[in-house]
Design an enzyme around this catalytic site. Structure first.
Site, PDB file in Angstrom:
ATOM      1  N   LYS A  13       9.045  11.545  60.244  1.00  0.00           N
ATOM      2  CA  LYS A  13       8.930  10.210  60.851  1.00  0.00           C
ATOM      3  C   LYS A  13       8.988   9.115  59.778  1.00  0.00           C
ATOM      4  CE  LYS A  13       4.897  11.004  62.902  1.00  0.00           C
ATOM      5  NZ  LYS A  13       4.620  12.420  62.566  1.00  0.00           N
ATOM      6  N   ARG A  88      -0.716   8.114  69.698  1.00  0.00           N
ATOM      7  CA  ARG A  88      -0.927   9.547  69.518  1.00  0.00           C
ATOM      8  C   ARG A  88      -1.680  10.158  70.695  1.00  0.00           C
ATOM      9  NH1 ARG A  88      -0.567   9.769  63.812  1.00  0.00           N
ATOM     10  NH2 ARG A  88      -0.818  11.837  62.893  1.00  0.00           N
ATOM     11  N   ARG A 127       5.983  18.402  50.216  1.00  0.00           N
ATOM     12  CA  ARG A 127       5.516  17.033  49.944  1.00  0.00           C
ATOM     13  C   ARG A 127       4.420  17.041  48.879  1.00  0.00           C
ATOM     14  NH1 ARG A 127       4.210  13.335  54.914  1.00  0.00           N
ATOM     15  NH2 ARG A 127       2.333  14.541  55.266  1.00  0.00           N
ATOM     16  N   ARG A 139      -2.071  13.924  49.589  1.00  0.00           N
ATOM     17  CA  ARG A 139      -2.964  13.553  50.680  1.00  0.00           C
ATOM     18  C   ARG A 139      -4.055  14.592  50.868  1.00  0.00           C
ATOM     19  NH1 ARG A 139       0.704  11.808  55.748  1.00  0.00           N
ATOM     20  NH2 ARG A 139      -1.028  12.882  56.758  1.00  0.00           N
ATOM     21  N   ARG A 150      -4.212  19.452  62.543  1.00  0.00           N
ATOM     22  CA  ARG A 150      -3.302  18.350  62.884  1.00  0.00           C
ATOM     23  C   ARG A 150      -2.290  18.806  63.933  1.00  0.00           C
ATOM     24  NH1 ARG A 150      -1.581  17.047  56.943  1.00  0.00           N
ATOM     25  NH2 ARG A 150       0.029  15.710  57.844  1.00  0.00           N
TER      26      ARG A 150
HETATM   27  P1  ADP Z   1       0.768  13.068  60.074  1.00  0.00           P
HETATM   28  O1  ADP Z   1       1.569  13.498  58.897  1.00  0.00           O
HETATM   29  O2  ADP Z   1      -0.255  14.083  60.480  1.00  0.00           O
HETATM   30  O3  ADP Z   1       1.624  12.574  61.199  1.00  0.00           O
HETATM   31  P2  ADP Z   1      -0.410  10.391  59.590  1.00  0.00           P
HETATM   32  O4  ADP Z   1      -0.252   9.862  58.237  1.00  0.00           O
HETATM   33  O5  ADP Z   1       0.349   9.748  60.705  1.00  0.00           O
HETATM   34  O6  ADP Z   1      -0.122  11.937  59.485  1.00  0.00           O
HETATM   35  O7  ADP Z   1      -1.986  10.378  60.011  1.00  0.00           O
HETATM   36  C1  ADP Z   1      -2.951  10.976  59.217  1.00  0.00           C
HETATM   37  C2  ADP Z   1      -4.289  11.008  59.963  1.00  0.00           C
HETATM   38  O8  ADP Z   1      -4.666   9.666  60.297  1.00  0.00           O
HETATM   39  C3  ADP Z   1      -4.283  11.740  61.297  1.00  0.00           C
HETATM   40  O9  ADP Z   1      -4.489  13.123  61.166  1.00  0.00           O
HETATM   41  C4  ADP Z   1      -5.459  11.043  62.007  1.00  0.00           C
HETATM   42  O10 ADP Z   1      -6.707  11.488  61.515  1.00  0.00           O
HETATM   43  C5  ADP Z   1      -5.318   9.614  61.573  1.00  0.00           C
HETATM   44  N1  ADP Z   1      -4.455   8.835  62.501  1.00  0.00           N
HETATM   45  C6  ADP Z   1      -3.275   8.248  62.205  1.00  0.00           C
HETATM   46  N2  ADP Z   1      -2.771   7.619  63.272  1.00  0.00           N
HETATM   47  C7  ADP Z   1      -3.647   7.831  64.288  1.00  0.00           C
HETATM   48  C8  ADP Z   1      -3.691   7.457  65.659  1.00  0.00           C
HETATM   49  N3  ADP Z   1      -2.691   6.731  66.230  1.00  0.00           N
HETATM   50  N4  ADP Z   1      -4.764   7.858  66.391  1.00  0.00           N
HETATM   51  C9  ADP Z   1      -5.749   8.561  65.871  1.00  0.00           C
HETATM   52  N5  ADP Z   1      -5.774   8.968  64.590  1.00  0.00           N
HETATM   53  C10 ADP Z   1      -4.736   8.605  63.795  1.00  0.00           C
END
Ligand code: ADP
Length: 198
Positions: A13, A88, A127, A139, A150
């Site tokens: 993404k 999400r 990554r 991360r 996740r």
């Molecule tokens: P991923 O690679 O898992 O898509 P992100 O960088 O988008 O990772 O998000 C990392 C973490 O941040 C998620 O696992 C969650 O804890 C939190 N997070 C991010 N966006 C949201 C959201 N829209 N709702 C709830 N938690 C979120």
């Protein structure tokens, strides 16, 4: 242009969001990046989110909806945005619809990056290696245990969004296993309304 990028962790993404930013002059709004910035800055939201994020759980809907509500008001988001990592949950999607409707805006499309789940852990490990090689700190949630959580969160809470947006005629599925440039082309095709890339 107002878009959503949907797909599990590691689907690509962020990579595609950056390309959409360059091509369309819109901003990338990544709730993950915003939350990580809040964690790094030690803000009250960051303090609350850190533990949940580290173990791969979602932070509460009202927290991310609040962040997004503020962010889409900023002048740089007026021309449009690509949401990456938001919504999400169905509740977040409904909040977003309200926020946009109140401003007389609508979504142009929801691009779903479809990937083979078995490949995702490998992508995350890549990554971690790349970030380490660049001298960056990987991360905290890019490890096998948090990744499992996740993916579970994705399956149970986020995957239902595909049906939600399909029902609204907004869903644009793309093969996320294709090479990066091919994924970009497929997205472009959808945005031009071409069925050749569907
Ligand atoms: P991923 O690679 O898992 O898509 P992100 O960088 O988008 O990772 O998000 C990392 C973490 O941040 C998620 O696992 C969650 O804890 C939190 N997070 C991010 N966006 C949201 C959201 N829209 N709702 C709830 N938690 C979120």
């Amino acid at each position: 242009m107002r878009l959503i990028l949907l797909g599990p962790p590691g689907a690509g993404k962020g990579t595609q969001a950056q390309r959409l930013v360059q091509k369309h002059g819109i901003v990338q709004l990544s709730t993950g990046d915003m939350l990580r910035a809040a964690v790094a800055a030690g803000t009250p939201i960051g303090l609350k989110a850190k533990e949940l994020m580290d173990r791969g759980a979602l932070v509460p809907d009202e927290v991310v909806v609040g962040i997004i509500a503020d962010r889409i008001e900023q002048p740089d988001a007026r021309k449009g945005f690509v949401l990456d990592g938001f919504p999400r949950t169905v509740a977040q999607a409904e909040s977003l619809e309200r926020l946009l409707a109140e401003r007389g805006h609508k979504l142009d499309g929801v691009i779903e990056l479809k990937v083979d789940e078995g490949m995702l852990l490998g992508r995350i490990e890549k990554r971690v290696r790349e970030m380490t090689e660049r001298g960056e700190k990987p991360r905290a949630d890019d490890n096998a245990e948090a990744m499992k959580k996740r993916l579970e969160a994705y399956r149970s809470q986020t995957a239902p969004l595909s049906d939600h947006y399909r029902g609204k005629g907004l869903l644009k599925p793309v093969d996320g296993m294709a090479p990066i440039d091919a994924v970009t082309q497929a997205i472009d095709g959808h945005l031009r309304g071409s069925s050749a890339h569907a």
